[in-house]
Design a protein around this motif. Structure first.
Motif, PDB file in Angstrom:
ATOM      1  N   ILE A  65       0.819  -1.220   0.000  1.00  0.00           N
ATOM      2  CA  ILE A  65       0.000   0.000   0.000  1.00  0.00           C
ATOM      3  C   ILE A  65       0.852   1.268   0.000  1.00  0.00           C
ATOM      4  O   ILE A  65       0.344   2.357  -0.267  1.00  0.00           O
ATOM      5  N   MET A  66       2.157   1.139   0.286  1.00  0.00           N
ATOM      6  CA  MET A  66       3.005   2.324   0.332  1.00  0.00           C
ATOM      7  C   MET A  66       3.461   2.718  -1.071  1.00  0.00           C
ATOM      8  O   MET A  66       3.547   1.898  -1.980  1.00  0.00           O
ATOM      9  N   ASN A  67       3.742   4.006  -1.229  1.00  0.00           N
ATOM     10  CA  ASN A  67       4.212   4.536  -2.504  1.00  0.00           C
ATOM     11  C   ASN A  67       5.670   4.131  -2.710  1.00  0.00           C
ATOM     12  O   ASN A  67       6.560   4.615  -2.020  1.00  0.00           O
ATOM     13  N   ILE A  75       1.101   8.438   6.660  1.00  0.00           N
ATOM     14  CA  ILE A  75       0.311   7.238   6.948  1.00  0.00           C
ATOM     15  C   ILE A  75      -0.823   7.129   5.939  1.00  0.00           C
ATOM     16  O   ILE A  75      -1.508   8.104   5.640  1.00  0.00           O
ATOM     17  N   CYS A  76      -1.020   5.945   5.427  1.00  0.00           N
ATOM     18  CA  CYS A  76      -2.120   5.697   4.498  1.00  0.00           C
ATOM     19  C   CYS A  76      -3.444   5.829   5.224  1.00  0.00           C
ATOM     20  O   CYS A  76      -3.662   5.205   6.273  1.00  0.00           O
ATOM     21  N   GLN A 128       4.555  -2.313   9.400  1.00  0.00           N
ATOM     22  CA  GLN A 128       5.752  -2.328  10.216  1.00  0.00           C
ATOM     23  C   GLN A 128       6.268  -3.759  10.305  1.00  0.00           C
ATOM     24  O   GLN A 128       5.524  -4.668  10.648  1.00  0.00           O
ATOM     25  N   ASN A 129       7.552  -3.923   9.971  1.00  0.00           N
ATOM     26  CA  ASN A 129       8.161  -5.258   9.982  1.00  0.00           C
ATOM     27  C   ASN A 129       7.357  -6.238   9.129  1.00  0.00           C
ATOM     28  O   ASN A 129       7.110  -7.378   9.509  1.00  0.00           O
ATOM     29  N   SER A 134      -3.923  -1.843  11.370  1.00  0.00           N
ATOM     30  CA  SER A 134      -4.889  -0.826  10.974  1.00  0.00           C
ATOM     31  C   SER A 134      -5.749  -0.450  12.166  1.00  0.00           C
ATOM     32  O   SER A 134      -5.934  -1.235  13.102  1.00  0.00           O
ATOM     33  N   PHE A 135      -6.281   0.755  12.120  1.00  0.00           N
ATOM     34  CA  PHE A 135      -7.208   1.202  13.157  1.00  0.00           C
ATOM     35  C   PHE A 135      -8.113   2.270  12.564  1.00  0.00           C
ATOM     36  O   PHE A 135      -7.765   2.941  11.585  1.00  0.00           O
TER      37      PHE A 135
END
Length: 588
Positions: A65-67, A75-76, A128-129, A134-135
């Protein structure tokens, strides 16, 4: 509760905030060149609802999901603006957070009792890692105990929101044999087959087949097959991909004995010894075949995946549309996301699909990506609904309504508009060359404008493709012995093409059949000059367009708008007289 808009930030190539408004427009086509980010937008919307997470193996909406083009990014976040009432909020708060009426009212005291209002639910995604976390966050903020309680409250609200369903381009293979196992209840095709059983009869379950007496099992399968084939045949009549009157899919129940090695550990004194023995385990399957009958009535069995790509797309589409387990509840306002629907269909079937999507949007929201101009037919799809996606100079994905591109020079925009340009020529005119005079105009937008004011049954209007193209049309009209007139704009290109045609066909032909837009007070004019400025502003307001929209997009939007007759009635008499004067000088 209803979705109003989605807001996407820092999701893959989407860096700047983009918004997809679904409140006023329930049918949203998205176009653009390859790799511009169309599918990314669909994936982001699908990723908002945590109930879709289990589908990540299929659609990869939570993967990468990261660019990847930027070293660091924020943060997405994927937000949904939702219409809700205080009563709906209170119900969710009491059921999920175990609050009393008094406590819930205290936390919701800022909200009205009955009137709908807006809330925003934001899902934030962080890797992360190599692990995704998600929240959810709620706005406006409530005095909840901690972020965990806020997250739980948002999830409860999402359960009550309309379904978000994703349809890819159907490249995944439909297996000819599907194992019936509890391990696959939420993955792949088995939940879709289960929904088929439930729609046949609420008491039926594919998971119960192994426990049934053989004759009872065959009876249930016969009814399920009837339901499936009736559904496929009904939809087939809408698409007509091949010359078939009916479809027949056979479903058979299979039991296979599989030998599985079992390792047991046995204690012998102070030692533990591993012993292996083979254990025979029954496994249960459903087998699917497509039955075709030849002219002699002899049945032939085929794998579904081995039929034409058009049929395979059709089968996938109907199965996922009609028997999607995610839509088993209230379907009103469900969001359908479709990635390149109908890629393998021939033009006629794509035209039928276009109408199907329009029909689906009557009670739901349909967002789809396409390269096909048949799925943008302006007689079915409002032009003002079309969104264009491209990447800016920094490589970020941007999206706008098609009429908002007037002053943008982003690379690829012209190519992206090609599908719209082709769609505008799908069915632009109805011409009877035997009984009517023909007025040939420079282009499609000229055709739209003149047609708005042509109330005569004595002549039809034929669009060319630029001022120079009209010479070819003249040759055709002469060959077919049609009574025609050619009208060019009174500008430099129009005058040059007029003189070329005059030289090529001679003065006698030109004097009778060739015309330049009549000048006014000695000044040359183009099509746009026939409209009074006040009328162009009125059209802008009626269609809710901004002032920077080009004349061409404004006229095409008006031509295909459902309320165009009412809008044209409001146009000033001065503008109407300008067009009538053109008709009198050219046709009569």
């Amino acid at each position: 509760m209803k979705y109003k808009k989605f807001i996407i930030e820092n999701y893959r190539g989407i860096t700047d905030r983009i918004e997809i408004n679904v409140e006023k427009k329930s049918l949203l086509p998205i176009i653009g060149i390859n790799e511009c980010g169309k599918t990314t937008i669909l994936n982001a919307i699908y990723a908002f609802d945590y109930m879709n997470d289990w589908q990540n193996k299929t659609f990869s909406h939570l993967t990468d999901i990261m660019n990847l083009y930027k070293v660091s990014s924020g943060i997405c976040s994927i937000s949904a603006v939702v219409n809700v009432t205080k009563a709906e909020l209170k119900e969710s708060m009491k059921s999920k957070l175990q609050l009393t009426d008094t406590n819930a009212d205290e936390k919701l005291k800022r909200f009205y009792d009955t009137k709908e209002f807006e809330i925003t639910i934001t899902r934030k995604l962080v890797y992360q890692n190599n692990q995704l976390s998600s929240f959810y966050e709620f706005y406006p903020k409530l005095s909840l105990k901690n972020p965990s309680e806020e997250n739980d409250f948002c999830k409860e609200l999402i359960l009550k929101l309309p379904y978000i369903l994703y349809f890819d381009d159907f490249r995944e293979i439909f297996p000819d044999i599907i194992e019936i196992t509890s391990e696959n209840q939420n993955v792949g095709w088995l939940p879709i087959i289960q929904e088929l059983f439930i729609q046949t009869d609420e008491s039926y379950s594919v998971y119960d087949l192994k426990n049934l007496e053989e004759r009872r099992r065959k009876s249930i399968l016969a009814q399920v097959k009837r339901k499936l084939n009736a559904t496929l045949t009904a939809q087939w009549s809408n698409f007509r991909l091949e010359n078939k009157d009916a479809l027949e899919i056979d479903i058979d129940f299979k039991i296979e004995n599989k030998v599985t090695p079992v390792i047991k550990e046995i204690r012998q004194g102070n030692n533990v010894v591993k012993q292996r023995h083979d254990q025979e385990i029954e496994k249960y399957f459903l087998k699917f075949d497509l039955i075709e009958r030849d002219s002699n009535g002899i049945e032939h069995y085929f794998y579904i995946k081995n039929r034409s790509k058009g049929f395979y797309w059709f089968f996938n589409f109907v199965m996922k549309l009609e028997f999607n387990p995610d839509k088993a509840g209230d379907l009103n306002n469900a969001i359908y996301l479709l990635d390149e629907p109908g890629s393998y269909l021939h033009p006629y079937a794509q035209t039928k699909l276009c109408k199907k999507l329009k029909e689906l949007s009557n009670e739901n929201i349909v967002i789809y990506c396409t390269h096909s101009h048949y799925l943008l037919n302006p007689e079915t799809i409002p032009l003002n609904n079309i969104h264009v996606v491209n990447k800016n100079e920094l490589g970020d994905i941007v999206i706008n309504l098609f009429h908002q591109y007037q002053n943008q020079k982003s690379k690829g925009v012209e190519t992206a508009f090609q599908t719209i340009n082709e769609a505008l020529f799908l069915k632009p005119f109805d011409i009877d060359i035997n009984n009517k005079k023909i007025m040939i105009v420079e282009g499609i937008y000229d055709y739209y404008a003149y047609s708005l004011f042509n109330h005569s049954k004595e002549f039809s209007i034929l669009p060319g493709k630029g001022s120079e193209s009209l010479i070819n049309f003249i040759s055709l009209m002469i060959a077919f012995e049609v009574d025609f007139r050619v009208l060019w704009d009174n500008d430099s290109s129009g005058n040059i093409s007029y003189e070329k045609a005059k030289t090529f066909f001679g003065d006698e032909m030109a004097n009778k059949h060739f015309f330049l837009l009549p000048s006014k007070n000695g000044k040359k004019r183009i099509l746009q000059d026939l409209f009074e400025p006040i009328d162009l502003s009125m059209i802008n307001n009626a269609l809710q367009l901004n002032d920077k929209v080009s004349f061409e997009k404004k006229i095409s939007s008006l031509f295909f708008d459902e309320s165009k007759n009412e809008i044209v009635k409001k146009i000033s008499q001065k503008t109407k007289d300008n067009f009538n004067n053109v008709f009198r000088s050219v046709i009569y």
